[in-house]
Design an enzyme around this catalytic site. Structure first.
Site, PDB file in Angstrom:
ATOM      1  N   GLN A  80      -3.464   7.145  -3.041  1.00  0.00           N
ATOM      2  CA  GLN A  80      -3.600   7.196  -1.573  1.00  0.00           C
ATOM      3  C   GLN A  80      -2.766   8.376  -1.074  1.00  0.00           C
ATOM      4  OE1 GLN A  80      -2.234   3.705   0.586  1.00  0.00           O
ATOM      5  NE2 GLN A  80      -4.169   3.436   1.647  1.00  0.00           N
ATOM      6  N   ASP A  96     -10.552   4.784   5.263  1.00  0.00           N
ATOM      7  CA  ASP A  96     -11.622   4.155   4.474  1.00  0.00           C
ATOM      8  C   ASP A  96     -13.057   4.493   4.899  1.00  0.00           C
ATOM      9  OD1 ASP A  96      -9.241   3.031   3.800  1.00  0.00           O
ATOM     10  OD2 ASP A  96      -9.902   0.957   3.924  1.00  0.00           O
ATOM     11  N   TRP A 155       0.857  -1.190   0.000  1.00  0.00           N
ATOM     12  CA  TRP A 155       0.000   0.000   0.000  1.00  0.00           C
ATOM     13  C   TRP A 155       0.890   1.235   0.000  1.00  0.00           C
ATOM     14  CZ3 TRP A 155      -2.281  -4.406   1.685  1.00  0.00           C
ATOM     15  CH2 TRP A 155      -3.653  -4.575   1.494  1.00  0.00           C
ATOM     16  N   GLU A 196      -3.158  -2.332  15.038  1.00  0.00           N
ATOM     17  CA  GLU A 196      -3.463  -1.451  13.912  1.00  0.00           C
ATOM     18  C   GLU A 196      -4.065  -0.128  14.431  1.00  0.00           C
ATOM     19  OE1 GLU A 196      -6.116  -3.484  11.299  1.00  0.00           O
ATOM     20  OE2 GLU A 196      -5.887  -2.071   9.640  1.00  0.00           O
ATOM     21  N   TRP A 225     -11.794   3.726  11.245  1.00  0.00           N
ATOM     22  CA  TRP A 225     -11.504   5.170  11.160  1.00  0.00           C
ATOM     23  C   TRP A 225     -12.657   6.007  11.709  1.00  0.00           C
ATOM     24  CZ3 TRP A 225      -6.700   6.744  10.188  1.00  0.00           C
ATOM     25  CH2 TRP A 225      -5.845   5.865   9.513  1.00  0.00           C
ATOM     26  N   TRP A 246       0.752   4.521   1.216  1.00  0.00           N
ATOM     27  CA  TRP A 246       1.225   5.274   2.380  1.00  0.00           C
ATOM     28  C   TRP A 246       1.790   4.378   3.461  1.00  0.00           C
ATOM     29  CZ3 TRP A 246      -2.597   8.233   6.056  1.00  0.00           C
ATOM     30  CH2 TRP A 246      -3.656   7.431   6.446  1.00  0.00           C
TER      31      TRP A 246
HETATM   32  C1  GLC Z   1      -6.727  -0.240   5.604  1.00  0.00           C
HETATM   33  C2  GLC Z   1      -6.511   1.235   5.937  1.00  0.00           C
HETATM   34  C3  GLC Z   1      -5.595   1.863   4.903  1.00  0.00           C
HETATM   35  C4  GLC Z   1      -4.295   1.072   4.843  1.00  0.00           C
HETATM   36  C5  GLC Z   1      -4.569  -0.399   4.554  1.00  0.00           C
HETATM   37  C6  GLC Z   1      -3.319  -1.247   4.678  1.00  0.00           C
HETATM   38  O1  GLC Z   1      -7.433  -0.383   4.428  1.00  0.00           O
HETATM   39  O2  GLC Z   1      -7.719   1.908   6.010  1.00  0.00           O
HETATM   40  O3  GLC Z   1      -5.325   3.193   5.236  1.00  0.00           O
HETATM   41  O4  GLC Z   1      -3.467   1.613   3.872  1.00  0.00           O
HETATM   42  O5  GLC Z   1      -5.491  -0.893   5.487  1.00  0.00           O
HETATM   43  O6  GLC Z   1      -2.748  -1.106   5.942  1.00  0.00           O
END
Ligand code: GLC
Length: 442
Positions: A108, A172, A35, A414, A371, A37
């Site tokens: 992202q 999300d 992913w 997390e 979130w 970020w």
């Molecule tokens: C979830 C989070 C997202 C993150 C992903 C992987 O979907 O909402 O921000 O990048 O997990 O950790």
């Protein structure tokens, strides 16, 4: 309680355990892919223990960049079957997508320039690799990415990038986006699924539901609406100009733009370091972006808010996004003061284990719903950076200490309850571990 050194070793262990060979993933099992970020946040922490490997993480991410400049929010693991992902995203058919690997078609939070600059500083200090060479390698790609964002995603030409999907915010199920999602008409097949009472059955197929209490995640009904948006964008190969006139959702996200503004500044520093010149037009976008932030200040609530582009109205559902302008360094001291007052309000954001993603007084607040309430380590990290930028050193120190203690007590989860600090979501989560390392080094 264990000594800090032991926690640091454990953090390193989390990153090692999540190393898939290609990249360090967010959490094995639940999140095996790459992913955008997450990779940046991982690199920010990993640089303290293995800067060369952190550089490789950024390199892998950028190797999945599209020809038009977009960096996708997800790069799919070549070790997985990805049958569903390739059908959902359909990016193999898009001319600009990379040939060697499957990616998503949206982006992202654009943290890459910021991570690259921090990493370059570490490389220079440790004399491990040539910092100049690293920056020269990433610069053209970063420039192309920022240019794509302003070329494709700034419909009003005001320097504010608009997002077309909640997953692009990284948050999300943040409430203001969920309100928009709930207003979208359901496609016929979704209505049918729900009439037949099958939504719950579909939920059983969700990977996150196998590992985490479903009460902590986005509902299956909303997840289907989110998937249906992808289906619509896929038909235009994610070309924003084609999507623009009828995008069902378009939001000038405060969260995303704050991260971008800071990254623009970091990209300018990178250009200076290697003697490159950012094209004038791009530079003018960067300036416009900083002025554009003013447009997101809502006089009525005396707070920064995201803006709905189609409806041209501020989205007034309060979330952690309203604290983020601090992180840009681009707002006045007076506006920063207002944000600090909001942040330090113990009926809203200054809870026992701050900072909740949604204030604790909000009707949307739920201490374990993803979130929609929990405290996340990355948002605390952004806020600590912002507090330092504006000279609020005491608050920065307090938040840093609370963040570290919370992880030490609960583990590398997390997300966490802002009320009692308990860990939720998946355990052994990479960015929690990486930022634990970074916060200990600052
Ligand atoms: C979830 C989070 C997202 C993150 C992903 C992987 O979907 O909402 O921000 O990048 O997990 O950790």
């Amino acid at each position: 309680m264990k000594a800090v050194d032991e926690h640091l070793l454990a953090a390193e262990g989390v990153l090692r355990a999540n190393d898939t060979g290609e990249w360090i993933c967010p959490a094995r099992g639940l999140y095996p892919h790459q992913w955008l970020w997450d990779t940046c946040l991982i690199a920010i922490g990993l640089r303290h223990i293995n800067a060369a490997r952190a550089a490789r993480e950024i390199g892998t991410l950028l190797s999945a960049q599209w020809d038009n400049g977009m960096v996708p929010h997800m790069v799919f693991s070549p070790h997985q079957r990805n049958w569903f992902a390739s059908r959902l995203w359909g990016t193999q058919r898009c001319a600009d997508s990379p040939r060697h690997i499957l990616t998503s078609g949206i982006t992202q939070p654009p943290l890459i320039a910021t991570a690259a600059l921090k990493l370059a500083d570490t490389l220079a200090r440790a004399e491990i690799a040539d910092e100049q060479q690293f920056l020269e390698g990433v610069y053209p790609k970063l420039l192309a990415y920022h240019q794509w964002l302003y070329r494709q995603r700034d419909p009003e030409g005001d320097g504010l990038v608009a997002l077309i999907h909640p997953w692009e915010t990284g948050m999300d199920n943040t409430p203001d986006w969920m309100e928009l999602l709930d207003r979208l008409p359901r496609p016929w097949w979704q209505v049918l699924i729900s009439r037949l009472g099958l939504t719950h059955l579909l939920g059983l197929a969700r990977r996150d539901h196998w590992m985490i209490d479903s009460a902590e995640r986005m509902s299956t009904d909303r997840a289907l609406v989110a998937a249906n948006l992808i289906h619509r964008y896929r038909q235009q190969c994610y070309d924003y100009e084609a999507i623009y006139s009828h995008a069902p959702i378009e939001v000038e996200s405060l969260f995303f733009n704050a991260i971008l503004i800071r990254a623009n500044r970091d990209l300018e520093t990178i250009a200076n370091r290697i003697g490159a010149k950012i094209p004038n037009q791009t530079r003018s976008y960067f300036r416009r972006a900083e002025q554009g932030l003013d447009k997101l200040y809502d006089e009525r609530t005396r707070a920064y808010q995201a803006r709905n582009v189609a409806g041209k109205y501020p989205m007034r559902t309060l979330s952690i996004s309203s604290i983020m302008p601090l992180y840009t360094g681009a707002i006045s001291d007076a506006r920063a003061r207002e944000i600090i007052d909001l942040l330090r309000d113990d009926t809203k954001f200054w809870s026992r284990w701050p900072v909740p993603s949604v204030p604790i007084h909000s009707a949307y607040f739920d201490q374990k719903l993803y979130w929609s309430g929990p405290t996340w380590i990355n948002t605390n990290w952004f806020i600590i950076e912002g507090l330092k930028l504006y000279g609020y050193d005491q608050e920065a120190k307090y938040l840093r200490t609370k963040t570290l203690r919370m992880i030490e007590q609960a583990g590398f989860y997390e997300y966490f309850s802002p009320l009692d600090g308990k860990g939720y979501g998946i355990d052994n989560f990479s960015w929690t571990a990486a930022l634990y390392i970074d916060l200990n080094n600052n």
